[in-house]
Design a protein around this motif. Sequence first.
Motif, short mmCIF file in Angstrom:
data_model
loop_
_atom_site.label_atom_id
_atom_site.label_comp_id
_atom_site.label_asym_id
_atom_site.label_seq_id
_atom_site.Cartn_x
_atom_site.Cartn_y
_atom_site.Cartn_z
N GLY A 118 0.61 -1.33 0.22
CA GLY A 118 -0.13 -0.14 0.04
C GLY A 118 0.63 1.41 -0.21
O GLY A 118 0.00 2.44 0.71
N GLY A 119 2.40 1.41 -0.10
CA GLY A 119 2.63 2.54 0.08
C GLY A 119 3.27 2.96 1.43
O GLY A 119 3.92 1.96 1.60
N VAL A 120 3.52 4.32 1.34
CA VAL A 120 4.37 4.22 2.24
C VAL A 120 3.64 4.71 4.20
O VAL A 120 3.83 3.90 4.89
CB VAL A 120 4.45 6.20 1.73
CG1 VAL A 120 5.62 6.56 3.23
CG2 VAL A 120 5.16 6.49 1.16
N GLY A 121 1.77 4.56 3.53
CA GLY A 121 1.31 4.68 4.66
C GLY A 121 1.18 2.85 5.23
O GLY A 121 1.44 2.78 6.03
N LYS B 203 10.81 14.23 11.67
CA LYS B 203 11.32 14.24 10.43
C LYS B 203 10.10 14.82 9.35
O LYS B 203 10.69 15.67 8.41
CB LYS B 203 12.26 13.33 10.33
CG LYS B 203 14.19 13.83 11.19
CD LYS B 203 14.51 14.04 9.90
CE LYS B 203 15.88 14.96 11.67
NZ LYS B 203 16.47 15.86 10.62
N MET B 204 9.44 13.73 9.59
CA MET B 204 8.69 13.74 8.68
C MET B 204 7.32 15.04 8.82
O MET B 204 7.12 16.13 7.46
CB MET B 204 7.39 11.98 8.59
CG MET B 204 7.96 11.26 8.05
SD MET B 204 7.09 9.85 8.29
CE MET B 204 6.22 10.30 6.74
N SER C 176 8.60 17.41 10.09
CA SER C 176 8.54 18.71 9.92
C SER C 176 9.30 19.31 8.59
O SER C 176 9.02 19.99 8.08
CB SER C 176 10.59 19.04 10.50
OG SER C 176 11.13 18.07 10.26
N ALA C 177 9.59 17.94 7.78
CA ALA C 177 9.31 17.98 5.66
C ALA C 177 7.73 18.45 5.26
O ALA C 177 7.45 19.27 4.82
CB ALA C 177 9.77 16.77 6.29
N PHE C 178 6.76 17.73 6.04
CA PHE C 178 5.03 18.38 5.56
C PHE C 178 5.22 19.97 6.19
O PHE C 178 5.21 20.99 5.41
CB PHE C 178 4.41 18.12 6.60
CG PHE C 178 2.60 18.12 6.54
CD1 PHE C 178 2.66 17.31 4.19
CD2 PHE C 178 2.45 19.33 7.49
CE1 PHE C 178 1.35 17.81 5.21
CE2 PHE C 178 0.66 18.65 6.87
CZ PHE C 178 0.45 19.09 5.44
N ASP C 179 5.84 20.67 7.48
CA ASP C 179 5.77 21.90 7.56
C ASP C 179 6.09 22.73 6.79
O ASP C 179 6.45 24.11 6.23
CB ASP C 179 6.18 22.39 9.47
CG ASP C 179 5.25 21.65 10.35
OD1 ASP C 179 4.16 21.29 9.84
OD2 ASP C 179 5.54 21.58 11.31
N GLU C 180 7.79 22.05 6.29
CA GLU C 180 8.11 23.04 5.45
C GLU C 180 7.17 22.38 4.46
O GLU C 180 7.61 24.07 2.92
CB GLU C 180 9.86 22.69 5.61
CG GLU C 180 10.96 23.55 4.59
CD GLU C 180 12.14 23.42 4.96
OE1 GLU C 180 13.33 23.83 3.62
OE2 GLU C 180 12.02 22.76 6.14
#
Length: 108
Positions: A37-40, A95-96, A98-102
């Motif tokens: 199912g991918g990343v999820g 990390k995920m 903070s990446a989403f926020d960016e």
Amino acid sequence: MNSITQVQQQMLERMSQMQAASSGAVVRAALDKPPVGGVGQAFTDVLRTIDSEQHLASQALADVDSGKSKDLVGAMIQSQKASLSFAALVQVRNKMSSAFDEIMRMPV
């Protein structure tokens, strides 16, 4: 053989032992399955693996406490593995996040 070579050899042996010890059956089972199912789905599989490690560690410590097992060292190692897995999971989550926020702050 000089002392540097001996130290290097000992370090390589320890690294091999740690690698062999860290590839327990619980962790290997999650990694053997291909992510469908991918990343999820991959993240869900990792969560389930870490949860099972936590349960195994709790059971091992409970067995030592109740006297069913005398393997205190094994229980402590299992507990540390579970703790390390959870800490790594938290770091990945951070990390995920903070990446989403960016990404959300990027101008369109």
